[in-house]
Design an enzyme around this catalytic site. Structure first.
Site, PDB file in Angstrom:
ATOM      1  N   ASP A   1      -8.207  -9.151   3.507  1.00  0.00           N
ATOM      2  CA  ASP A   1      -8.140  -8.202   4.747  1.00  0.00           C
ATOM      3  C   ASP A   1      -9.101  -8.296   5.774  1.00  0.00           C
ATOM      4  O   ASP A   1     -10.090  -7.268   5.727  1.00  0.00           O
ATOM      5  CB  ASP A   1      -7.892  -6.795   3.756  1.00  0.00           C
ATOM      6  CG  ASP A   1      -7.472  -5.859   4.995  1.00  0.00           C
ATOM      7  OD1 ASP A   1      -7.017  -6.100   5.832  1.00  0.00           O
ATOM      8  OD2 ASP A   1      -7.653  -4.545   4.377  1.00  0.00           O
TER       9      ASP A   1
ATOM     10  N   GLU B   1       0.824  -1.288   0.133  1.00  0.00           N
ATOM     11  CA  GLU B   1       0.094   0.124   0.113  1.00  0.00           C
ATOM     12  C   GLU B   1       0.946   1.250   0.019  1.00  0.00           C
ATOM     13  O   GLU B   1       0.455   2.145   0.620  1.00  0.00           O
ATOM     14  CB  GLU B   1      -0.906  -0.062   1.134  1.00  0.00           C
ATOM     15  CG  GLU B   1      -2.020  -1.299   1.260  1.00  0.00           C
ATOM     16  CD  GLU B   1      -2.999  -1.262   2.147  1.00  0.00           C
ATOM     17  OE1 GLU B   1      -2.550  -0.702   3.286  1.00  0.00           O
ATOM     18  OE2 GLU B   1      -4.028  -1.684   1.941  1.00  0.00           O
TER      19      GLU B   1
ATOM     20  N   GLU C   1     -12.859  -2.715  11.996  1.00  0.00           N
ATOM     21  CA  GLU C   1     -12.694  -1.982  10.824  1.00  0.00           C
ATOM     22  C   GLU C   1     -14.000  -2.339   9.779  1.00  0.00           C
ATOM     23  O   GLU C   1     -14.403  -1.516   9.206  1.00  0.00           O
ATOM     24  CB  GLU C   1     -11.471  -2.064  10.201  1.00  0.00           C
ATOM     25  CG  GLU C   1     -11.067  -1.409   8.860  1.00  0.00           C
ATOM     26  CD  GLU C   1      -9.785  -1.646   8.088  1.00  0.00           C
ATOM     27  OE1 GLU C   1      -8.975  -2.230   8.661  1.00  0.00           O
ATOM     28  OE2 GLU C   1      -9.720  -1.033   6.932  1.00  0.00           O
TER      29      GLU C   1
HETATM   30  O1  GCW Z   1      -6.963  -3.275   6.452  1.00  0.00           O
HETATM   31  C1  GCW Z   1      -6.235  -2.462   5.857  1.00  0.00           C
HETATM   32  C2  GCW Z   1      -6.749  -0.907   6.299  1.00  0.00           C
HETATM   33  C3  GCW Z   1      -5.434  -0.103   6.402  1.00  0.00           C
HETATM   34  C4  GCW Z   1      -4.345  -0.685   6.998  1.00  0.00           C
HETATM   35  C5  GCW Z   1      -3.997  -2.040   6.155  1.00  0.00           C
HETATM   36  C6  GCW Z   1      -2.694  -2.664   6.877  1.00  0.00           C
HETATM   37  C7  GCW Z   1      -2.520   0.054   8.438  1.00  0.00           C
HETATM   38  O2  GCW Z   1      -7.891  -0.414   5.637  1.00  0.00           O
HETATM   39  O3  GCW Z   1      -5.785   1.269   6.915  1.00  0.00           O
HETATM   40  O4  GCW Z   1      -3.362   0.103   7.193  1.00  0.00           O
HETATM   41  O5  GCW Z   1      -4.899  -2.721   6.063  1.00  0.00           O
HETATM   42  O6  GCW Z   1      -2.975  -3.589   7.385  1.00  0.00           O
HETATM   43  O7  GCW Z   1      -1.615  -2.357   6.683  1.00  0.00           O
END
Ligand code: GCW
Length: 737
Positions: free
Chosen positions: A384, A309, A412
Site C-alpha cells: 500500500d 476494506e 499518505e
Molecule cells: O492506502 C489506503 C488508505 C485508505 C484508502 C485505501 C485504498 C481510499 O489508507 O484510506 O482508501 O488505501 O486505496 O482504497
C-alpha cells in the site's frame, strides 16, 4: 510644474520604481499559479522571445489561443498581435488542418501524432520565420501550446524547433478521493476542490485553473469522488453537478469518471441484490448508465473498489471480480465507457498469512476473463503506497488483461502535508522496474503502455493531492508531485531529474544558483524519507490510522486485521528482523518471474533496499558493506534525519531567489520535517534496540527519550485521517477534575 508638484511627482516615481524592484524579488506569491506563472523574461531572453513570438496566427481553436495569449503576454511583458495570416517574422501559427487553412496548406505529416499528439516546427511561411504548433485535434494543439510555453518558461532556445510528440499511455487520470461532504480521504490540502453545494449553478474559477494545470501536463481524466464511494453520486441531483464540472473540463480534454459502490442497485435502486448475474441488476445498471450519458455524453466510466476494506463487491454473491467488472463493462460499452477495476483486495479477516500475496492470488487466475473495456488498476507495490515497495507481481503476470498502474500522489505514508518528498524517483523506480515477464527489459512501463502485450486500452492513475488550499497541494513542493505524475504519465521514459528541473524553473526561477541545489534536494528527498522511516525494505511502520509518524510498536489490535499493525510487517524478534517471503515463509517471491524470483530469494543477491521485505535475517547478518544488519539499520535512520537538517540549511541559503511567502512556508515546513525525521529516527531506534539488544554503532547518538515516552506520544488528529491512534487516550473518557 511647481516645486510642490515636482516633489510629489519625484516621490511617486520613486515609489513606483521601488515597487518594480520589489515586484521582482519580494512580491508575495501564494503559489496559486503553480508552474504556470508566466513571469516576464529579461535581457537577452526577452528580446529573443519577442522576436520569436510577436504574432499569433490561428483560427480560434478553443482554449489554446487563450493560453498562448496569456502565456506570451506574461513572458513577453506585452501581448502579441493576433492576426489571420503570417505578416512578419516571429509568428506563431497554431491549429489543426481542419481548423486552420494555413496549417492545412503546410501539409505537415501528422500521421505519427495520433489524436493527442502534436508537432512544433520552425518553418518559413510567406518568407517569414514562424513556429507552427499543429495537431490533428484541438486538444493536441493545446498540448503543443503548453509544450511551447514550457520551452519559453525554462529558457530553452526556440529558433530551430522540430518536435513530434504523442503520449505513450492513452488515459492519464487523477483519482480524487473526495467525499461528497467536502472532506478528502488522505487529503492534506484542505477540503475538496468540488463545491458540491453550489453546483451546478456556481462554477468556481478554480475548476478552470485545475483543468489548465492538468492539461499543461497532459492529464486527461479525473475521477471526481472517493473510491470509498457513496451511491448518492449516481442520483439525478449529483449527476447534474457532475455534468457541470464535466462541462468546464471538456475544452481541456479532461473526461470525468466516477467511483461507485458495487451495491448501488440495492441502495439506490431498491433491488434485493446486486448480484452481477441477476438480469434485473444488469438492467438497472444499463438504465442508470444511459441516464449518465444523457447528462454527460463523453463520460469516461467507472472506478471500482470492490470487496476491499469493507466495500461491497461481487464476492458477496459468490461471484468473481471478473464477473463483477463484466457487469459494468457490458452496460458501459455501447457508450464507449470503461471500467477501472482495482486489484487492491485483501482479506480483512484476522488471519491473513501474507497480505502481499493476496491481490495476485485473487486476480492472476482471472487473466483473460476481463472484457476489452476493463482495466485492472494495480497499485505500484503489493501492499500500500509505502516509501519503498517492490513492484506489484501482477505486472507482467496477466498478459491477457489490460493492466493500469495506480500511484499515490498524495503523501499518505510520506510525511503528508509538510515534508518535502519529491515522488519523481519513486514513480520512476515503479515504472522502470523489470518484471522479467518476457525476459530482460519487460518493465512495468512496457506492461502498462501496451508495448509488451499489445493492449490498445492503456491507462495510469495517480491519487490526487489537490484540495481547496490556496496553493492547491498544501505545500509548494507537493505541487511538484502533481507535476511529475502528469509528465511521467505522458512519457514514462522521462527522467525524474529532468522533470524536477523543469518544475523548479517554472515554479521558482531559472537562476542556476537556485535550480541546482533545489533539484539536488528534491532528488535526494525520497531516499532520505525511506532512510528515516522504513530503511532496508521495511514497510508499514507508521502510526495506525493517521499513518503519520512512527509506530513500529503497533501490534495487532483486538478485532482488527493483523496486517493493520506494524509488527506484522517488521517481524522483529530476538532472532532478527524482516518478513520471510521465501519458500520457507509465505513464498510470495514465487509470484515473480523465475529469473527475478531466484535473485530475490537469495539474501546475497536480493537488492539491499528490499532485503527485509523478502527476508527475515539475524541482527548480525553481514551486508555487502561488511556492517551488520543492526548497525546498518541504525545508520540509515541517522542518515535520513541528518539529510533533512542539511536540506533545511540549503534552503535557508536560498531566500534571495524566492518571494518571501513561498520561502517562509517552505522554511517552516522544513523545520517541521526536521523534527519529524528526528522523531522517526529516535522512536525507531528505541523500539528496535529494545528487541535487538545491540549497542549503537559509532556516530549514531542514542535516542534522548525512553521507548515508553515515544509510545505514549500521541497526535490525535491529522487532517482528513481517522482520529486517534496508538498512544492516544480514547476521546470519550472524561478527565477527572
Ligand atoms: O492506502 C489506503 C488508505 C485508505 C484508502 C485505501 C485504498 C481510499 O489508507 O484510506 O482508501 O488505501 O486505496 O482504497
Amino acid at each position: 510644474m511647481g516645486a510642490m508638484k515636482r516633489a510629489v511627482w519625484a516621490l511617486l516615481t520613486m515609489i513606483a520604481a521601488a515597487g518594480l524592484i520589489v515586484s521582482h524579488t519580494a512580491r508575495a506569491d501564494d503559489g496559486y499559479r503553480l508552474w504556470l506563472r508566466y513571469v516576464p523574461a529579461h535581457g537577452q531572453w526577452l528580446s529573443r522571445y519577442r522576436a520569436g513570438a510577436s504574432e499569433l496566427v490561428g483560427a480560434d481553436t478553443g482554449v489554446a489561443q487563450a493560453e498562448l495569449l496569456r502565456g506570451l503576454t506574461g513572458i513577453l511583458g506585452q501581448p502579441p498581435t493576433v492576426s489571420g495570416d503570417v505578416t512578419r517574422n516571429g509568428a506563431i501559427v497554431f491549429g489543426t488542418p481542419h481548423s486552420s487553412a494555413l496549417v492545412r496548406s503546410l501539409a505537415l505529416d501528422l500521421r505519427r501524432v495520433g489524436s493527442q499528439g502534436y508537432v512544433i516546427r520552425s518553418l518559413s511561411i510567406h518568407g517569414h520565420r514562424a513556429t507552427v504548433i499543429a495537431a490533428n485535434t484541438d486538444i493536441g494543439v493545446l498540448y503543443g501550446a503548453f509544450h511551447f510555453l514550457r520551452l519559453l518558461q525554462t529558457r530553452e532556445p526556440i529558433a530551430r524547433l522540430d518536435i513530434t510528440a504523442r503520449p505513450r499511455i492513452r488515459r492519464r487520470v487523477l483519482d480524487h478521493w473526495d467525499n461528497l461532504n467536502g472532506t478528502v480521504e488522505r487529503g492534506y490540502a484542505g477540503s475538496s476542490l468540488w463545491q458540491w453545494q453550489s453546483l451546478p449553478e456556481h462554477l468556481s474559477p478554480r475548476y478552470t485553473d485545475y483543468a489548465r494545470a492538468c492539461a499543461s501536463i497532459g492529464i486527461n481524466g479525473a475521477v471526481l469522488d472517493n473510491v470509498n464511494a457513496t451511491p448518492y453520486i449516481l442520483t439525478p441531483l449529483y449527476l447534474r453537478k457532475v455534468a457541470a464540472i464535466a462541462g468546464v473540463l471538456r475544452p481541456y480534454g479532461i473526461r470525468v469518471y466516477l467511483s461507485v459502490p458495487f451495491s448501488t442497485p440495492v441502495t439506490l435502486g431498491h433491488l434485493k441484490s446486486a448480484d452481477p448475474l441477476d438480469p434485473k441488476v444488469g438492467a438497472w445498471w444499463t438504465a442508470k448508465i444511459a441516464q449518465i450519458y444523457r447528462e454527460i455524453p463523453d463520460f469516461g466510466g467507472f472506478l471500482m473498489k470492490a470487496n476491499s476494506e469493507g466495500q461491497p463487491g461481487p464476492e458477496d454473491y459468490g461471484r468473481t471480480q471478473a464477473q463483477g467488472a463484466d457487469l459494468l463493462a457490458r452496460a458501459l460499452a455501447p457508450h464507449g465507457g470503461i471500467v477501472m477495476w482495482r486489484a487492491f483486495v485483501y482479506s480483512t479477516g484476522a488471519h491473513s498469512e501474507d497480505r502481499a500475496r493476496q491481490a495476485y492470488d485473487t486476480f492472476k487466475p482471472l487473466d483473460g476473463r476481463f472484457a476489452d473495456n476493463v482495466l485492472v488498476q494495480v497499485k505500484n507495490g503489493p501492499i500500500d503506497f509505502q516509501p519503498r515497495e517492490p513492484f506489484h507481481p501482477l505486472f507482467g503476470a496477466m498478459p491477457h488483461t489490460n493492466l493500469m498502474l495506480e500511484l499515490e500522489v498524495t503523501k499518505e505514508y510520506l510525511g503528508q502535508q509538510t515534508s518535502i518528498v519529491y515522488l519523481g524517483p519513486l514513480f520512476q523506480e515503479a515504472l522502470r522496474a523489470d518484471t522479467w515477464a518476457q525476459g530482460a527489459g519487460s518493465t512495468v512501463a512496457k506492461v502498462i503502455d501496451g508495448s509488451l502485450y499489445g493492449e490498445r486500452l492503456t491507462a495510469i492513475a495517480g491519487v490526487a493531492n489537490i484540495g481547496s488550499d490556496r496553493n492547491w497541494c498544501g505545500s509548494i513542493f507537493n505541487q511538484a508531485n502533481w507535476y511529475v505524475f502528469g509528465r511521467l504519465a505522458w512519457n514514462p521514459d522521462l527522467s525524474a531529474r529532468r522533470i524536477a528541473e523543469e518544475w523548479v524553473r517554472m515554479t521558482f526561477t531559472n537562476e542556476p544558483r537556485f535550480v541546482a541545489p533545489v533539484v539536488k534536494m528534491m532528488m535526494g528527498s525520497r531516499e532520505a524519507a525511506v532512510d528515516y522511516m522504513t530503511p532496508l525494505g521495511l514497510a508499514s511502520q507508521m502510526a495506525a490510522g493517521t499513518h503519520f509518524g512512527p509506530g513500529p510498536w503497533v501490534a495487532p489490535a483486538k478485532g482488527m486485521p493483523a496486517d493493520w499493525s506494524s509488527t506484522y510487517y517488521s517481524r522483529a524478534d530476538a532472532g532478527g528482523i524482516g518478513f520471510d517471503r521465501t519458500v520457507s515463509g509465505s513464498d510470495a517471491i514465487a509470484q515473480y518471474a523465475p529469473h527475478l524470483a531466484a535473485q530475490l530469494a537469495n539474501p546475497a543477491t536480493c537488492p539491499e533496499d528490499l532485503l527485509l521485505w523478502f527476508h527475515h535475517l539475524p541482527w548480525d547478518y553481514r551486508l555487502r558493506s561488511g556492517r551488520t544488519l543492526w548497525d546498518s539499520l541504525a545508520l540509515h535512520y541517522a542518515r535520513g534525519a541528518a539529510w533533512v537538517k542539511e536540506a533545511r540549511q540549503t534552503w535557508s541559503g536560498l531566500s534571495a531567489y524566492v518571494d518571501p511567502q513561498r520561502y517562509r512556508l517552505t522554511a517552516d515546513f522544513l523545520a517541521i520535517q526536521e523534527k519529524d525525521a528526528q522523531w522517526w529516527r529516535d522512536a525507531s531506534i528505541a523500539y528496535f534496540q529494545s528487541i535487538s539488544h545491540r549497542p549503537l554503532p559509532a556516530g549514531v547518538a542514542p535516542p534522548p527519550d525512553t521507548l515508553a515516552d515515544y509510545e505514549a506520544f500521541c497526535i490525535p488528529y491529522v487532517e482528513n485521517s481517522p482520529a486517534g491512534g496508538p498512544g492516544c487516550p480514547p476521546a470519550d473518557v472524561t478527565v477527572p477534575r
